[in-house]
Write a protein that holds these residues in place. Structure first.
Motif, mmCIF file in Angstrom:
data_model
loop_
_atom_site.group_PDB
_atom_site.id
_atom_site.type_symbol
_atom_site.label_atom_id
_atom_site.label_comp_id
_atom_site.label_asym_id
_atom_site.label_seq_id
_atom_site.Cartn_x
_atom_site.Cartn_y
_atom_site.Cartn_z
ATOM 1 N N LYS A 157 5.643 6.081 1.739
ATOM 2 C CA LYS A 157 5.889 4.672 1.972
ATOM 3 C C LYS A 157 4.729 3.712 2.160
ATOM 4 O O LYS A 157 4.667 2.778 1.674
ATOM 5 N N GLN A 158 3.643 4.556 2.413
ATOM 6 C CA GLN A 158 2.508 3.502 2.679
ATOM 7 C C GLN A 158 2.065 3.148 1.280
ATOM 8 O O GLN A 158 1.227 2.310 0.906
ATOM 9 N N ASN A 159 2.494 3.849 0.349
ATOM 10 C CA ASN A 159 1.718 3.782 -1.115
ATOM 11 C C ASN A 159 2.737 3.050 -2.429
ATOM 12 O O ASN A 159 2.353 2.684 -3.237
ATOM 13 N N THR A 161 3.519 0.001 -2.204
ATOM 14 C CA THR A 161 3.035 -1.378 -2.571
ATOM 15 C C THR A 161 1.916 -1.334 -3.310
ATOM 16 O O THR A 161 1.912 -2.139 -4.353
ATOM 17 N N VAL A 162 1.188 -0.387 -3.229
ATOM 18 C CA VAL A 162 0.092 -0.277 -4.297
ATOM 19 C C VAL A 162 0.639 0.349 -5.626
ATOM 20 O O VAL A 162 -0.023 -0.322 -6.598
ATOM 21 N N LEU A 163 1.504 1.001 -5.699
ATOM 22 C CA LEU A 163 2.038 1.377 -7.017
ATOM 23 C C LEU A 163 2.967 0.052 -7.540
ATOM 24 O O LEU A 163 3.348 0.251 -8.619
ATOM 25 N N GLY A 164 3.341 -0.849 -6.830
ATOM 26 C CA GLY A 164 3.821 -2.068 -7.226
ATOM 27 C C GLY A 164 5.422 -1.706 -7.284
ATOM 28 O O GLY A 164 6.224 -2.054 -8.283
ATOM 29 N N LEU A 165 6.066 -0.587 -6.543
ATOM 30 C CA LEU A 165 7.421 -0.271 -6.415
ATOM 31 C C LEU A 165 8.047 -0.687 -5.123
ATOM 32 O O LEU A 165 8.985 -0.351 -4.818
#
Length: 165
Positions: A157-159, A161-165
């Motif tokens: 869940k933390q990742n 946004t970083v992945l653009g999903l």
């Protein structure tokens, strides 16, 4: 698996409409309009697709897999406690760890290496440098390139946004 919750208010006061579509009673009441969302990808249901029961949002299946609460439970695996699925930080391919060896893997699609536990590109995982007689200051030349402290499992869940999903 936990009972589904609203992605906005985290309440369990939801009603499943059909297929992947659900409505949050609490958010609908507070917003004074019907708040619908996808049970799979946890995003607001598009208002223009209220007649379909399948989510048409981009990367719904990928997000759903990454939001799954299934964890690697094999006590022998270096990836124990990690989410079963990870998205490659390079190409976003859906991957899992085979349980053998260290937590560092290489994506078979784009060739990018990363730690399955902390998702950093360069990580020594759970190596105990002090037990090896190495001090962190001896590794200072790696300072910006390598994560030398023990890594911790990062939640998908933390990742997102970083992945653009």
């Amino acid at each position: 698996m936990n009972s589904p919750k609203c992605p906005i208010c985290q309440q369990s006061d939801i009603g499943k409409l059909d297929g992947q579509r659900a409505v949050c009673r609490s958010c609908s009441k507070s917003k004074r309009c019907v708040f619908q969302f996808c049970l799979a990808c946890q995003r607001e249901w598009p208002r223009d697709s209220s007649t379909t029961n399948s989510c048409m949002l981009p990367n719904c299946a990928l997000r759903a897999a990454l939001l799954s609460d299934t964890k690697i439970s094999d006590p022998q695996s270096s990836a124990r406690g990690c989410p079963y699925f990870r998205a490659c930080p390079g190409c976003k391919a859906l991957l899992t760890h085979n349980g053998i060896g260290c937590p560092n893997i290489v994506c078979p699609h784009c060739g990018r290496g990363f730690c399955f536990r902390c998702l950093r590109q360069r990580c020594f995982g759970q190596i105990n440098f002090e037990a090896l007689g190495l001090l962190n200051h001896r590794l200072s030349f790696f300072q910006d390139e390598v994560h030398v402290s023990p890594c911790k499992v990062v939640d998908n869940k933390q990742n997102l946004t970083v992945l653009g999903l």
